[in-house]
Design a protein around this motif. Structure first.
Motif, short mmCIF file in Angstrom:
data_model
loop_
_atom_site.label_atom_id
_atom_site.label_comp_id
_atom_site.label_asym_id
_atom_site.label_seq_id
_atom_site.Cartn_x
_atom_site.Cartn_y
_atom_site.Cartn_z
N LEU A 27 -10.95 -6.91 11.52
CA LEU A 27 -9.52 -6.61 11.69
C LEU A 27 -8.69 -7.21 10.56
CD1 LEU A 27 -9.22 -7.07 15.54
CD2 LEU A 27 -8.89 -4.94 14.28
N ARG A 68 -9.39 -7.42 7.63
CA ARG A 68 -9.52 -6.60 6.41
C ARG A 68 -8.63 -5.37 6.44
NH1 ARG A 68 -15.28 -7.28 7.21
NH2 ARG A 68 -16.11 -8.86 5.81
N ASP A 69 -8.10 -5.02 7.62
CA ASP A 69 -7.37 -3.76 7.75
C ASP A 69 -5.97 -3.87 7.14
OD1 ASP A 69 -5.89 -1.49 8.79
OD2 ASP A 69 -7.57 -1.23 10.17
N ARG A 86 -3.43 -2.11 7.45
CA ARG A 86 -2.30 -1.75 8.32
C ARG A 86 -1.68 -2.97 8.98
NH1 ARG A 86 -5.35 2.90 11.62
NH2 ARG A 86 -6.94 1.27 11.48
N GLU A 132 -11.01 -10.29 0.87
CA GLU A 132 -11.65 -9.16 0.24
C GLU A 132 -11.87 -9.39 -1.25
OE1 GLU A 132 -10.46 -5.40 1.29
OE2 GLU A 132 -10.45 -5.84 3.43
N PRO A 143 -4.51 -2.50 14.57
CA PRO A 143 -4.16 -1.87 13.28
C PRO A 143 -3.56 -0.48 13.45
CG PRO A 143 -6.32 -2.90 13.15
CD PRO A 143 -5.91 -2.94 14.60
N GLN A 144 -4.10 0.28 14.40
CA GLN A 144 -3.55 1.62 14.65
C GLN A 144 -2.12 1.51 15.17
OE1 GLN A 144 -6.13 3.95 17.12
NE2 GLN A 144 -4.68 5.63 17.30
#
Lengths: 115, 243
Positions: A38, A40-41, A43, A79, B141-142
């Motif tokens: 998570l 790494r996401d 968003r 990352e 995240p979504q």
């Protein structure tokens, strides 16, 4: 509430139980790959933008050093072995602090019973 | 007449429980509260100690059909997701203005994401109830991606049914806390009294006045109360009550 629990609380002079075994080490947190995935996401970096627009709020449990650092920096450090050029650049510019600092911070909060 | 939207990313996290107790908490603070369920199959009446057979009147139904519990007006609008006039109707009813005179709490099922987004645009706050389980964390995240910075500016997170005796629960909560920061306005501890109150057809406050979940959700209502007078698009909890 069961009567035996109620009686015990009465004897202790308390209204509720609170679980207080918070000795999690950051190595324990690392056991969950989903948390690392998570992080790494990209968003999740949206929160950085909204935080920048919001007035700063101090909480008694906040860590000024960590709070001052955007999540995206943590992501980028995480990352650093496979990142886009723009993110890699920020990695170079930022002090090298592994994302595990975040996990260690969580562990410290846990040790102090603040999570 | 401000509006608070309760909508979480995943079913079963306790969104309706939080919506109901938010309404009770704000009512206890002097607000005139209407809570409306837009779910096709809704469990809202159960949190008010009502029978499962209770059918809530439409938001447009006359006052003499109202279901009132402790001064809170319980309503429904089951076709809200398809009704493009729902938001304009709420505006005409005056629910988009700040102040405590009348407050609207909307309980939106997790699946009605588009409706939630439409409503949040006009809300003074969006209360996003989640739990600390990994399948819920995986959706974050979504959630952030769909909401964008503007939507998140109105969002406050609540961790529900937190079991601190479980390592994964503690770790998940710690992760959410670091991620959401000051937008995490509280946590509600796991409490068997919540389903027991429903099973006995009583309100939680009557069935178990010493319930820890009740105490936790009252704190959350207190943290949300300042939003009622907010006139800005970006709201942040004044003090983090998160565990």
């Amino acid at each position: 509430m069961r009567i035996d629990a109620r009686n015990l609380l009465d004897r202790l002079g308390r209204n509720e139980f609170a679980y207080k075994e918070f000795e999690d080490r950051f190595s324990d947190l690392e056991l969950w790959p989903i948390l690392e995935a998570l992080l790494r996401d990209p968003r999740l970096q949206t929160l950085d933008q909204t935080a920048a627009e919001a007035p700063p709020v101090e909480t008694e449990n906040s860590d000024p050093e960590l709070a001052a650092e955007p999540l995206k920096n943590l992501f980028s450090r995480y990352e650093q072995h496979s990142v886009s050029p723009s993110i890699a650049k920020s990695v170079v510019e930022e002090p090298v602090r592994d994302v595990r600092a975040m996990l260690r911070h969580l562990s410290d909060l846990g040790a102090r019973g603040e999570i | 007449m401000p509006m608070i939207v309760c909508h979480g990313p995943k079913g079963g996290t306790g969104n309706t429980f939080v919506a109901a107790h938010l309404a009770m908490g704000l009512s206890a603070q002097g607000a005139d509260v209407t809570v409306v369920s837009v779910a096709a199959r809704d469990s809202l009446p159960l949190h008010f100690g009502l029978s499962p057979a209770t059918s809530l009147p439409a938001i447009t139904a006359p006052a003499d059909e109202a279901v009132l519990v402790g001064g809170i007006n319980l309503r429904s609008w089951r076709r809200a997701a398809e009704d493009l006039d729902f938001v304009p109707m709420l505006n005409e009813l005056g629910y988009f203005q700040p102040g405590k005179e009348r407050v609207l709490v909307v309980d939106v099922p997790s699946g009605d994401t588009r409706l939630a987004r439409r409503l949040i645009e006009h809300a003074c706050a969006h209360v996003c109830t989640i739990n600390a389980q990994p399948d819920t964390l995986a959706l974050l995240p979504q959630v952030f991606g769909e909401a964008g910075p503007e939507g998140l500016a109105r969002t406050a997170f609540v961790i529900n049914a937190l079991d601190e005796t479980r390592r994964l629960g503690r770790h998940g909560a710690a992760f959410i806390r670091e991620l959401a920061g000051q937008r995490l306005i509280g946590r509600i501890r796991m409490d068997e009294a919540v389903p027991e109150a429903i099973a006995t057809l009583q309100m939680l406050g009557r069935y178990a006045p010493a319930s820890v979940a009740l105490a936790d959700v009252k704190q959350i209502a207190e943290a949300i109360a300042p939003t009622l007078d907010s006139t800005t698009n970006s709201w942040v909890a004044p003090v983090s009550l998160a565990a």
